[in-house]
Design a protein around this motif. Sequence first.
Motif, mmCIF file in Angstrom:
data_model
loop_
_atom_site.group_PDB
_atom_site.id
_atom_site.type_symbol
_atom_site.label_atom_id
_atom_site.label_comp_id
_atom_site.label_asym_id
_atom_site.label_seq_id
_atom_site.Cartn_x
_atom_site.Cartn_y
_atom_site.Cartn_z
ATOM 1 N N THR A 278 63.810 -5.433 36.817
ATOM 2 C CA THR A 278 62.839 -4.327 37.053
ATOM 3 C C THR A 278 62.784 -3.405 36.237
ATOM 4 O OG1 THR A 278 64.108 -3.112 38.727
ATOM 5 C CG2 THR A 278 62.828 -5.162 39.650
ATOM 6 N N PHE A 279 61.822 -2.820 36.020
ATOM 7 C CA PHE A 279 61.711 -1.568 34.949
ATOM 8 C C PHE A 279 60.280 -0.908 35.105
ATOM 9 C CE2 PHE A 279 60.629 -5.729 33.068
ATOM 10 C CZ PHE A 279 59.069 -5.548 32.493
ATOM 11 N N PRO A 280 60.134 0.467 34.676
ATOM 12 C CA PRO A 280 58.940 1.098 34.345
ATOM 13 C C PRO A 280 58.498 0.442 33.366
ATOM 14 C CG PRO A 280 61.055 2.390 33.721
ATOM 15 C CD PRO A 280 61.400 1.291 34.357
ATOM 16 N N ALA A 281 56.966 0.660 33.131
ATOM 17 C CA ALA A 281 56.334 0.200 31.934
ATOM 18 C C ALA A 281 55.044 1.084 31.535
ATOM 19 C CB ALA A 281 55.882 -1.351 32.091
ATOM 20 N N LEU A 282 54.729 1.291 30.411
ATOM 21 C CA LEU A 282 53.363 2.029 30.001
ATOM 22 C C LEU A 282 52.598 0.827 29.913
ATOM 23 C CD1 LEU A 282 54.663 4.999 28.058
ATOM 24 C CD2 LEU A 282 53.944 5.004 30.417
ATOM 25 N N ALA A 283 51.207 1.255 30.093
ATOM 26 C CA ALA A 283 50.198 0.023 29.904
ATOM 27 C C ALA A 283 50.242 -0.200 28.412
ATOM 28 C CB ALA A 283 48.809 0.554 30.347
ATOM 29 N N GLN A 284 49.274 -1.296 27.957
ATOM 30 C CA GLN A 284 49.154 -1.673 26.678
ATOM 31 C C GLN A 284 47.771 -1.834 26.301
ATOM 32 O OE1 GLN A 284 51.701 -5.191 25.134
ATOM 33 N NE2 GLN A 284 52.731 -5.103 27.134
ATOM 34 N N ARG A 285 47.278 -1.525 25.133
ATOM 35 C CA ARG A 285 45.897 -1.389 24.790
ATOM 36 C C ARG A 285 45.505 -3.017 24.769
ATOM 37 N NH1 ARG A 285 43.953 3.119 22.343
ATOM 38 N NH2 ARG A 285 43.055 2.019 20.519
ATOM 39 N N MET A 286 44.371 -3.306 25.460
ATOM 40 C CA MET A 286 44.088 -4.724 25.411
ATOM 41 C C MET A 286 42.765 -5.030 24.830
ATOM 42 S SD MET A 286 42.989 -7.330 28.529
ATOM 43 C CE MET A 286 41.472 -6.648 28.737
ATOM 44 N N ALA A 324 54.615 -8.656 30.643
ATOM 45 C CA ALA A 324 55.997 -8.967 29.996
ATOM 46 C C ALA A 324 56.398 -10.319 29.890
ATOM 47 C CB ALA A 324 56.751 -8.117 30.629
ATOM 48 N N ASP A 325 56.004 -11.156 30.611
ATOM 49 C CA ASP A 325 56.271 -12.557 30.584
ATOM 50 C C ASP A 325 55.511 -13.045 29.563
ATOM 51 O OD1 ASP A 325 57.558 -14.960 31.414
ATOM 52 O OD2 ASP A 325 55.976 -15.359 32.746
ATOM 53 N N TRP A 326 54.091 -13.004 29.697
ATOM 54 C CA TRP A 326 53.074 -13.743 28.658
ATOM 55 C C TRP A 326 53.104 -13.086 27.709
ATOM 56 C CZ3 TRP A 326 48.055 -14.770 32.067
ATOM 57 C CH2 TRP A 326 48.220 -15.768 33.188
ATOM 58 N N GLY A 327 53.073 -11.773 27.448
ATOM 59 C CA GLY A 327 52.777 -10.994 26.315
ATOM 60 C C GLY A 327 51.105 -10.634 26.198
ATOM 61 N N ILE A 328 50.799 -9.559 25.706
ATOM 62 C CA ILE A 328 49.534 -9.168 25.842
ATOM 63 C C ILE A 328 48.461 -10.322 25.276
ATOM 64 C CG2 ILE A 328 49.481 -7.788 23.652
ATOM 65 C CD1 ILE A 328 47.656 -6.684 26.763
ATOM 66 N N ASP A 329 48.785 -10.908 24.181
ATOM 67 C CA ASP A 329 47.702 -11.761 23.656
ATOM 68 C C ASP A 329 47.590 -12.878 24.555
ATOM 69 O OD1 ASP A 329 47.725 -10.563 21.282
ATOM 70 O OD2 ASP A 329 49.192 -11.681 20.327
ATOM 71 N N LYS A 330 48.203 -13.403 25.207
ATOM 72 C CA LYS A 330 48.138 -14.625 26.284
ATOM 73 C C LYS A 330 47.201 -13.834 27.369
ATOM 74 C CE LYS A 330 49.960 -18.011 29.296
ATOM 75 N NZ LYS A 330 51.242 -18.783 29.639
ATOM 76 N N PHE A 331 47.644 -12.605 27.886
ATOM 77 C CA PHE A 331 46.994 -12.074 28.956
ATOM 78 C C PHE A 331 45.502 -11.619 28.704
ATOM 79 C CE2 PHE A 331 45.698 -8.534 31.565
ATOM 80 C CZ PHE A 331 46.180 -8.803 32.839
ATOM 81 N N ARG A 332 45.356 -11.346 27.451
ATOM 82 C CA ARG A 332 43.968 -11.163 27.058
ATOM 83 C C ARG A 332 43.008 -12.245 26.973
ATOM 84 N NH1 ARG A 332 41.832 -7.927 21.645
ATOM 85 N NH2 ARG A 332 39.821 -9.005 21.536
ATOM 86 N N ALA A 333 43.767 -13.307 26.463
ATOM 87 C CA ALA A 333 43.113 -14.734 26.458
ATOM 88 C C ALA A 333 42.792 -15.015 27.861
ATOM 89 C CB ALA A 333 43.979 -15.798 25.630
ATOM 90 N N GLU A 334 43.557 -14.918 28.804
ATOM 91 C CA GLU A 334 43.311 -15.391 30.248
ATOM 92 C C GLU A 334 42.046 -14.601 30.894
ATOM 93 O OE1 GLU A 334 44.465 -18.023 32.077
ATOM 94 O OE2 GLU A 334 45.166 -18.641 29.952
ATOM 95 N N VAL A 335 42.205 -13.356 30.626
ATOM 96 C CA VAL A 335 41.047 -12.172 30.948
ATOM 97 C C VAL A 335 39.700 -12.865 30.302
ATOM 98 C CG1 VAL A 335 40.008 -9.949 30.848
ATOM 99 C CG2 VAL A 335 42.522 -10.279 31.505
ATOM 100 N N GLU A 336 39.652 -13.042 29.029
ATOM 101 C CA GLU A 336 38.531 -13.553 28.279
ATOM 102 C C GLU A 336 37.901 -14.915 28.840
ATOM 103 O OE1 GLU A 336 39.223 -11.525 23.926
ATOM 104 O OE2 GLU A 336 39.955 -13.493 24.383
ATOM 105 N N LYS A 337 38.936 -15.569 29.459
ATOM 106 C CA LYS A 337 38.345 -17.087 30.084
ATOM 107 C C LYS A 337 37.807 -16.895 31.177
ATOM 108 C CE LYS A 337 41.690 -19.996 29.597
ATOM 109 N NZ LYS A 337 43.147 -20.883 29.946
ATOM 110 N N VAL A 338 38.266 -15.832 31.898
ATOM 111 C CA VAL A 338 37.647 -15.652 33.386
ATOM 112 C C VAL A 338 36.498 -14.716 33.238
ATOM 113 C CG1 VAL A 338 38.128 -14.260 35.584
ATOM 114 C CG2 VAL A 338 39.959 -15.699 34.613
ATOM 115 N N PHE A 339 36.379 -13.938 32.225
ATOM 116 C CA PHE A 339 35.226 -13.151 32.020
ATOM 117 C C PHE A 339 34.017 -13.950 31.426
ATOM 118 C CE2 PHE A 339 32.833 -10.159 28.996
ATOM 119 C CZ PHE A 339 32.267 -9.482 29.823
ATOM 120 N N GLY A 340 34.399 -14.912 30.773
ATOM 121 C CA GLY A 340 33.377 -15.874 30.073
ATOM 122 C C GLY A 340 33.111 -15.521 28.644
#
Length: 584
Positions: A278-286, A324-340
């Motif tokens: 566990t750890f504190p984290a600051l958000a990343q720009r997506m 943290a597990d996926w990385g921001i690039d994979k997370f963004r790609a999944e968001v784009e997939k859902v968003f369309g």
Amino acid sequence: MSTDAQDSTAPITIKLSPVEKIKQESRFLMGTIDQELADPIDHFNDDNLQLLKFHGTYQQDDRDLRTELKKSGGGKAYSMMLRCRIPGGRMTADQFVAHLDMCDELGNSTLKITTRQTLQLHGILKQNLRETIKRINDVELSTLAACGDVNRNIMCCPAKRVGGIHAELEKFTDELTQALAPRTPAYHELWITDPDTGEKSLAGGGEPDARPVVDEPLYGPTYLPRKFKCGIALPEDNCIDIYTQDLGFIAVVRDGKIIGYNVTVGGGMGRTPSAKKTFPALAQRMAFVTPEQAIDVAKAVIIVQRDNGNRTDRKTARMKYLIADWGIDKFRAEVEKVFGEKLADCTEDDVHGFDDHMGWQEQGDGKWSYGLNIENGRLYDNDQIQLKAALRKVCTTFGREIRLTGHQSIIFCDIDESEKEKLIEIIQSHGIPTTEQTSTVRRWSMACVALPTCGLAITESERRLPSLIDGIEEPLAKLGLSNERFTIRMTGCPNGCARPYNADIALVGKAVGKYTLFAGGGWLGNRLAYIYKDAVKDEDVVDEMIGIFAAFKANREGEESVGDFCARVGEERLAELAEQAPKP
């Protein structure tokens, strides 16, 4: 938004944590709460306690009384903490007075302004819970989704500026609040429906649909894996700590208009020191989104977290761990997939200022707002200070809008030039220091509730910080640092409700009477602090902090802040400089 998102009703095949099973079997948050409300016993069972969080309430007990009650053969002194949902901290005077009434008539006679721009009532007895929630809804506010594994109260800059971009931010806050709210009818059935007649009333929680809801279209039957926090900020004014939010929107302004938002994801303060995972984290720009895209992108982010967040271990269930597990690039790609569709990259716009909105500020319509510093957000009356009486007097005298800040303070709005002296006279006549009479270090400090009511607290926080500030004000003055702006934040446990991990200096409860001392964050909120010293005894905390200030005074470069200095020199060098520096 694309219809290709995973079906929220699809069966969950992973091994669920106990809380996930409770949610899944809850009939969309109803559980057996109605039966327990009718039971004269003074507390709720463990399963319903998990569900009650979604309704805005936690069960607590007075830990100051535990030992005494145990010796006398009694049980715990149970009561409920009830949190309101107040988007952007905007309230009417009548709504605020209603909370003052409830804290006296149904609570423990104090009211707490939280670090997320809302209010908490403490000491509500179980038998008074339904009446209290009903009264909150009667003044067109709600407690639904103020807690629990859903999107919670949405933070937004509280400054009142007539017209322009602030009005756009407030409109977006309200629209986003509605879009991300749970749809379960359980809230109305439990708290708004008359238990004798079955009659429903229009309330701040929202009118239920004519057709009973049988599913949560956004959240599904088990809602989110963990709590979710959202905020909206301006680059020049990060007063809501955007990088600590799970989901943030930084307004991108061109020619006086908001053309979109830079979206940040994955902030979160909580940690468990015994669990290295566990750890504190600051958000990343997506990504950058237009105003038309913003709400659907927010839903897409929630869906990705809903379907992929950790439901087996609540310690690592926040969205920050998924990213943290996926990385921001994979997370963004999944968001784009859902968003369309693909999203644009962030613009260069980022936070670069922070206004706490204290003191007198012009609204742009010829009227003024006045920000009054409330130490640690606690409203009370005693022989020296009558905060509740003063705020009641202000509300009844002026009847104007009230706004709550992310630093636990309050803003009185719409004050005419001719009324300014009257407002200050009311404040001072009740023994309250004005913001101008409050030291800079006290003004920029904040603490969580901690003892005696928080069940997670290890050490004191809200009750300790005022005396701690007393101990450093004179040394700061002798060092010539009285006007230096830096944040001091204190929490009674590592969950970090007062956002300590990105402050200039922070104290986090470590063990009974001991704190972890953090340094190197900053008032702007975009840098994490590091552990400077661990397990510092309570009686040594003030001396350790004075050492940091003395080292800063003797070794600062240019106009760097306390946090910048601590970040530059690092942990080991800071300890050496603190040892060497002459103390005031």
